[in-house]
Motif scaffolding. Structure first.
Motif, short mmCIF file in Angstrom:
data_model
loop_
_atom_site.label_atom_id
_atom_site.label_comp_id
_atom_site.label_asym_id
_atom_site.label_seq_id
_atom_site.Cartn_x
_atom_site.Cartn_y
_atom_site.Cartn_z
N GLN A 76 0.82 -1.20 0.00
CA GLN A 76 0.00 0.00 0.00
C GLN A 76 0.87 1.26 0.00
N ILE A 77 0.32 2.31 -0.56
CA ILE A 77 1.02 3.59 -0.69
C ILE A 77 0.38 4.57 0.27
N SER A 78 1.17 5.15 1.16
CA SER A 78 0.68 6.10 2.15
C SER A 78 0.37 7.45 1.51
N CYS A 79 -0.89 7.90 1.60
CA CYS A 79 -1.26 9.21 1.07
C CYS A 79 -0.45 10.32 1.74
N SER A 80 -0.32 10.26 3.06
CA SER A 80 0.38 11.34 3.77
C SER A 80 1.84 11.42 3.34
N GLN A 81 2.48 10.27 3.14
CA GLN A 81 3.88 10.27 2.71
C GLN A 81 4.02 10.89 1.32
N MET A 82 3.13 10.52 0.41
CA MET A 82 3.21 11.03 -0.96
C MET A 82 2.85 12.51 -1.01
N GLN A 83 1.88 12.93 -0.22
CA GLN A 83 1.49 14.34 -0.18
C GLN A 83 2.62 15.18 0.41
N LYS A 84 3.29 14.65 1.43
CA LYS A 84 4.42 15.35 2.04
C LYS A 84 5.53 15.59 1.02
N GLU A 85 5.69 14.65 0.09
CA GLU A 85 6.71 14.77 -0.96
C GLU A 85 6.23 15.63 -2.13
N GLY A 86 4.97 16.09 -2.08
CA GLY A 86 4.45 17.00 -3.09
C GLY A 86 3.86 16.36 -4.33
N PHE A 87 3.57 15.05 -4.27
CA PHE A 87 2.99 14.39 -5.42
C PHE A 87 1.58 14.92 -5.68
N GLU A 89 -2.31 14.93 -6.61
CA GLU A 89 -3.36 13.94 -6.32
C GLU A 89 -3.56 12.98 -7.50
N ALA A 90 -3.46 13.50 -8.72
CA ALA A 90 -3.68 12.67 -9.91
C ALA A 90 -2.65 11.55 -10.05
N MET A 91 -1.52 11.67 -9.36
CA MET A 91 -0.47 10.64 -9.45
C MET A 91 -0.61 9.59 -8.35
N ILE A 92 -1.48 9.85 -7.37
CA ILE A 92 -1.61 8.91 -6.25
C ILE A 92 -3.07 8.56 -5.96
N PRO A 93 -3.86 8.25 -7.00
CA PRO A 93 -5.27 7.94 -6.75
C PRO A 93 -5.45 6.65 -5.96
N ASP A 94 -4.41 5.80 -5.96
CA ASP A 94 -4.49 4.50 -5.29
C ASP A 94 -3.83 4.50 -3.91
N CYS A 95 -3.60 5.71 -3.36
CA CYS A 95 -2.95 5.75 -2.05
C CYS A 95 -3.94 5.40 -0.94
N CYS A 96 -3.40 5.08 0.21
CA CYS A 96 -4.18 4.62 1.36
C CYS A 96 -4.11 5.69 2.46
N ALA A 97 -5.24 6.28 2.77
CA ALA A 97 -5.27 7.38 3.75
C ALA A 97 -4.90 6.92 5.17
N THR A 98 -5.12 5.66 5.49
CA THR A 98 -4.86 5.17 6.83
C THR A 98 -3.53 4.42 6.97
N CYS A 99 -2.77 4.32 5.89
CA CYS A 99 -1.50 3.59 5.93
C CYS A 99 -0.41 4.45 6.57
N LYS A 100 0.47 3.79 7.28
CA LYS A 100 1.62 4.48 7.86
C LYS A 100 2.69 4.62 6.79
N PRO A 101 3.43 5.74 6.80
CA PRO A 101 4.49 5.93 5.82
C PRO A 101 5.55 4.84 5.89
N SER A 102 6.08 4.47 4.73
CA SER A 102 7.18 3.50 4.67
C SER A 102 8.48 4.23 4.92
N LYS A 103 9.49 3.48 5.30
CA LYS A 103 10.80 4.08 5.54
C LYS A 103 11.70 3.82 4.36
#
Length: 103
Positions: A76-87, A89-103
């Motif tokens: 799963q792809i963390s929405c918060s992690q991708m948003q923090k990196e500035g991606f 929304e159109a590039m992360i439609p499959d992100c998971c709002a409740t997932c913890k960021p990966s390291k």
């Protein structure tokens, strides 16, 4: 603008960054680009070796004249992690709002 086109020089830099991150020889890596804004990119990677092959997705951010791999994998792809990196929304439609960021 989001496109699947990418300059060959950027594709080479992304491939080198993936090789470094995965500790795989660069000649055993195949990279595809699904989306690119010039500052953010995502795609797929295939690692091939004598044991077969594996792979998954990758996300990268351009920093000055280089690309930094933000995330690779199959999970799963963390929405918060991708948003923090500035991606976008159109590039992360499959992100998971409740997932913890990966390291």
């Amino acid at each position: 603008n989001i496109t699947n086109a990418i300059p060959e020089s950027d594709l080479t830099l992304i491939k080198q960054a993936l090789a470094t991150k995965s500790k795989q020889p660069i000649d055993q890596i195949t990279v595809t680009v699904l989306q690119n804004t010039g500052a953010h990119a995502r795609g797929g990677v295939l690692y091939q070796d004598g044991q077969g092959s594996g792979g998954g997705y990758w996300f990268a951010v351009k920093e000055t004249d280089n690309w930094r791999i933000v995330l690779t994998g199959n999970g799963q792809i963390s929405c918060s992690q991708m948003q923090k990196e500035g991606f976008p929304e159109a590039m992360i439609p499959d992100c998971c709002a409740t997932c913890k960021p990966s390291k």
